[in-house]
Design a protein around this motif. Structure first.
Motif, PDB file in Angstrom:
ATOM      1  N   LYS A  46       0.799  -1.232   0.000  1.00 32.28           N
ATOM      2  CA  LYS A  46       0.000   0.000   0.000  1.00 32.28           C
ATOM      3  C   LYS A  46       0.832   1.282   0.000  1.00 32.28           C
ATOM      4  O   LYS A  46       0.399   2.290  -0.569  1.00 32.28           O
ATOM      5  CB  LYS A  46      -0.952  -0.008   1.188  1.00 32.28           C
ATOM      6  N   VAL A  47       2.003   1.281   0.664  1.00 29.98           N
ATOM      7  CA  VAL A  47       2.751   2.547   0.764  1.00 29.98           C
ATOM      8  C   VAL A  47       4.208   2.417   0.336  1.00 29.98           C
ATOM      9  O   VAL A  47       5.006   3.338   0.529  1.00 29.98           O
ATOM     10  CB  VAL A  47       2.660   3.142   2.188  1.00 29.98           C
ATOM     11  N   ASP A  48       4.598   1.273  -0.234  1.00 29.17           N
ATOM     12  CA  ASP A  48       5.942   1.099  -0.810  1.00 29.17           C
ATOM     13  C   ASP A  48       7.066   1.299   0.196  1.00 29.17           C
ATOM     14  O   ASP A  48       8.120   1.865  -0.128  1.00 29.17           O
ATOM     15  CB  ASP A  48       6.135   2.056  -1.998  1.00 29.17           C
ATOM     16  N   VAL A  49       6.844   0.843   1.424  1.00 27.56           N
ATOM     17  CA  VAL A  49       7.902   0.827   2.433  1.00 27.56           C
ATOM     18  C   VAL A  49       8.158  -0.632   2.795  1.00 27.56           C
ATOM     19  O   VAL A  49       7.212  -1.406   2.981  1.00 27.56           O
ATOM     20  CB  VAL A  49       7.521   1.621   3.697  1.00 27.56           C
ATOM     21  N   VAL A  50       9.430  -1.015   2.881  1.00 32.78           N
ATOM     22  CA  VAL A  50       9.779  -2.390   3.219  1.00 32.78           C
ATOM     23  C   VAL A  50      10.279  -2.434   4.660  1.00 32.78           C
ATOM     24  O   VAL A  50      11.306  -1.829   4.988  1.00 32.78           O
ATOM     25  CB  VAL A  50      10.864  -2.955   2.279  1.00 32.78           C
ATOM     26  N   VAL A  51       9.526  -3.118   5.514  1.00 31.14           N
ATOM     27  CA  VAL A  51       9.949  -3.369   6.894  1.00 31.14           C
ATOM     28  C   VAL A  51       9.990  -4.878   7.086  1.00 31.14           C
ATOM     29  O   VAL A  51       9.423  -5.630   6.298  1.00 31.14           O
ATOM     30  CB  VAL A  51       8.994  -2.710   7.913  1.00 31.14           C
ATOM     31  N   GLU A  52      10.657  -5.320   8.137  1.00 22.56           N
ATOM     32  CA  GLU A  52      10.705  -6.758   8.402  1.00 22.56           C
ATOM     33  C   GLU A  52       9.665  -7.141   9.439  1.00 22.56           C
ATOM     34  O   GLU A  52       9.471  -6.417  10.431  1.00 22.56           O
ATOM     35  CB  GLU A  52      12.098  -7.175   8.892  1.00 22.56           C
ATOM     36  N   ALA A  53       8.987  -8.255   9.216  1.00 24.51           N
ATOM     37  CA  ALA A  53       8.017  -8.765  10.178  1.00 24.51           C
ATOM     38  C   ALA A  53       8.734  -9.240  11.432  1.00 24.51           C
ATOM     39  O   ALA A  53       9.752  -9.942  11.351  1.00 24.51           O
ATOM     40  CB  ALA A  53       7.225  -9.917   9.560  1.00 24.51           C
ATOM     41  N   GLY A  54       8.197  -8.881  12.598  1.00 25.52           N
ATOM     42  CA  GLY A  54       8.805  -9.328  13.851  1.00 25.52           C
ATOM     43  C   GLY A  54       8.834 -10.839  13.981  1.00 25.52           C
ATOM     44  O   GLY A  54       9.732 -11.402  14.620  1.00 25.52           O
ATOM     45  N   SER A  55       7.893 -11.527  13.358  1.00 23.37           N
ATOM     46  CA  SER A  55       7.840 -12.980  13.421  1.00 23.37           C
ATOM     47  C   SER A  55       9.010 -13.637  12.701  1.00 23.37           C
ATOM     48  O   SER A  55       9.278 -14.830  12.898  1.00 23.37           O
ATOM     49  CB  SER A  55       6.516 -13.473  12.827  1.00 23.37           C
ATOM     50  N   PHE A  56       9.729 -12.885  11.867  1.00 22.93           N
ATOM     51  CA  PHE A  56      10.949 -13.400  11.237  1.00 22.93           C
ATOM     52  C   PHE A  56      11.983 -13.775  12.294  1.00 22.93           C
ATOM     53  O   PHE A  56      12.860 -14.606  12.054  1.00 22.93           O
ATOM     54  CB  PHE A  56      11.502 -12.335  10.286  1.00 22.93           C
ATOM     55  N   TYR A  57      11.877 -13.194  13.478  1.00 22.54           N
ATOM     56  CA  TYR A  57      12.828 -13.427  14.569  1.00 22.54           C
ATOM     57  C   TYR A  57      12.267 -14.395  15.605  1.00 22.54           C
ATOM     58  O   TYR A  57      12.737 -14.435  16.735  1.00 22.54           O
ATOM     59  CB  TYR A  57      13.203 -12.090  15.205  1.00 22.54           C
ATOM     60  N   GLY A  58      11.281 -15.195  15.183  1.00 21.56           N
ATOM     61  CA  GLY A  58      10.704 -16.194  16.055  1.00 21.56           C
ATOM     62  C   GLY A  58       9.345 -15.776  16.576  1.00 21.56           C
ATOM     63  O   GLY A  58       8.945 -14.609  16.469  1.00 21.56           O
ATOM     64  N   PRO A  59       8.581 -16.722  17.152  1.00 24.48           N
ATOM     65  CA  PRO A  59       7.235 -16.417  17.650  1.00 24.48           C
ATOM     66  C   PRO A  59       7.194 -15.268  18.646  1.00 24.48           C
ATOM     67  O   PRO A  59       6.189 -14.553  18.718  1.00 24.48           O
ATOM     68  CB  PRO A  59       6.807 -17.733  18.305  1.00 24.48           C
ATOM     69  N   ALA A  60       8.271 -15.057  19.406  1.00 21.79           N
ATOM     70  CA  ALA A  60       8.290 -13.962  20.375  1.00 21.79           C
ATOM     71  C   ALA A  60       8.262 -12.601  19.699  1.00 21.79           C
ATOM     72  O   ALA A  60       7.961 -11.593  20.339  1.00 21.79           O
ATOM     73  CB  ALA A  60       9.519 -14.060  21.279  1.00 21.79           C
TER      74      ALA A  60
END
Length: 389
Positions: A344-358
């Motif tokens: 929607k806004v062309d910004v790339v962030v990383e999902a926190g779940s990439f670092y585990g369920p916590a």
């Protein structure tokens, strides 16, 4: 069709999260703002590049010391004594191809099949795959999320078994931005000493600490030098990510095992870039200070703006180049939010779940990867996204 080794087929798939996802999309002309990759926006300081060019032109192009150039190791030993409180000599330092190779060597040298290795969660994903390739089994230990992802001995101790071999520490922490205090590190040290464990300490962000905070190397605590592999790199603080240059410090009794891995793998690090590393260590500290000052200014912008967005709460990072905002108030899952923000806004962030369920309910935002002006635009776009939910 060749048969691949179990260390490939039966271990976690190596992933670069949203960075890989965006790369797969190709260049479609969109004006994406990349806040997902921990890549410094600064250029490598000129005195470091100049020293490397001089070495190259002077013929420093041949095989070097397997452990790393002696003058560089001597300079690093002085730095570690002065800034990290580590009583090490040049014979206890190994120059590596980034912290990545340092950690690979540590796991390969010390982890046997079936050994358990404790990672603190949220964890740095790239350590996971290397532990598994060495034959180890990863055990995830929770941090105290309600206390800002604080280390608590009582949360880790029940996970220690007779098969536990190692605890992996990332301090300052990627992704949370925490800088662990001496008391927290003592909790890890107490467990390591009581159970005869090795600590592998990733300290790549040691020099990016804000607000007069203190970075403590766990190997400086009593009884820890002989059981700690401390790992560092020129990647972040000196903006040398593409140089692939790091080092580790370990008791000299560990060095033959570590070098058995590195000498078999790459022989030694590129010769002439070690002269650039020497210039970095011995050069003016003001260069590093200015880059950290810029990161602090960008941190303040990002955290202030994020905390104005509905459903978003962001603690102030104590170090690193990352913010780890809590987006659970939006009702969106971490990966769902990262995908929607990209779309929607062309910004790339990383999902926190990439670092585990916590890490679920969070996203990681790298404020060190862009200029201040570009970050202002990114925050405007994120505000439009969250205000539109």
């Amino acid at each position: 069709m060749p048969r691949f080794a179990r260390r490939i087929t039966q271990t976690s798939k190596k992933s670069y999260g949203m960075f890989a996802k965006v790369a797969a999309l190709g260049n479609d002309g969109r004006d994406l703002i990349h806040l997902e990759l921990g890549q410094p926006v600064h250029d490598t300081p000129s005195h470091i590049k100049d020293a490397t060019i001089r070495a190259l032109q002077a013929g420093e192009v041949h095989y070097s010391d397997l452990q790393g150039m002696l003058p560089l190791r001597q300079a690093l030993a002085a730095k570690l004594r002065e800034h990290n409180g580590l009583d090490v000599g040049a014979d206890e330092i190994l120059i590596t191809n980034g912290l990545t190779q340092a950690s690979f060597a540590a796991f390969m040298a010390l982890v046997d099949d079936g050994d358990e290795v404790i990672l603190l969660e949220p964890y740095y994903p790239q350590h996971l795959g290397k532990v598994e390739m060495a034959g180890g089994h990863v055990v995830f230990a929770p941090l105290d999320k309600e206390a800002g992802f604080r280390i608590r001995k009582e949360l880790i101790a029940p996970l220690v078994t007779p098969r536990t071999r190692m605890i992996v520490l990332v301090n300052p922490s990627n992704p949370t931005g925490r800088v662990y205090c001496r008391e927290e590190l003592q909790d890890i040290a107490d467990l390591a000493i009581a159970h005869d464990l090795v600590v592998v300490s990733d300290e790549v962000y040691e020099q990016i600490v804000f607000d007069r905070g203190e970075h403590v190397s766990i190997a400086s605590l009593p009884g820890m030098k002989e059981r700690t592999i401390s790992m560092f790199a020129f990647t972040k603080a000196y903006a040398m990510d593409g140089w692939r240059l790091g080092y580790l410090a370990a008791d000299k009794a560990m060095m033959p095992a570590l070098m058995k891995v590195t000498a078999s793998e790459v022989t030694h690090v590129n010769t002439f870039i070690q002269h650039g590393a020497l210039a970095a260590v011995t050069g003016p500290a003001t260069v590093l200070d200015e880059m950290v000052k810029d990161d602090r200014r960008k941190r303040d912008l990002v955290v202030s703006r994020l905390n104005q967005m509905p459903g978003v709460k962001c603690a102030m990072p104590e170090g690193t180049i990352y913010a780890f905002p809590d987006i659970s108030g939006t009702g969106l899952g971490a990966q769902e939010a990262a995908d929607a923000i990209l779309d929607k806004v062309d910004v790339v962030v990383e999902a926190g779940s990439f670092y585990g369920p916590a890490g679920e309910g969070h996203m990681r935002v790298c404020f060190g990867s862009q200029s201040y002006e570009r970050l202002e635009e990114a925050m405007d776009r994120l505000a439009r996204f969250f205000n539109g939910l």
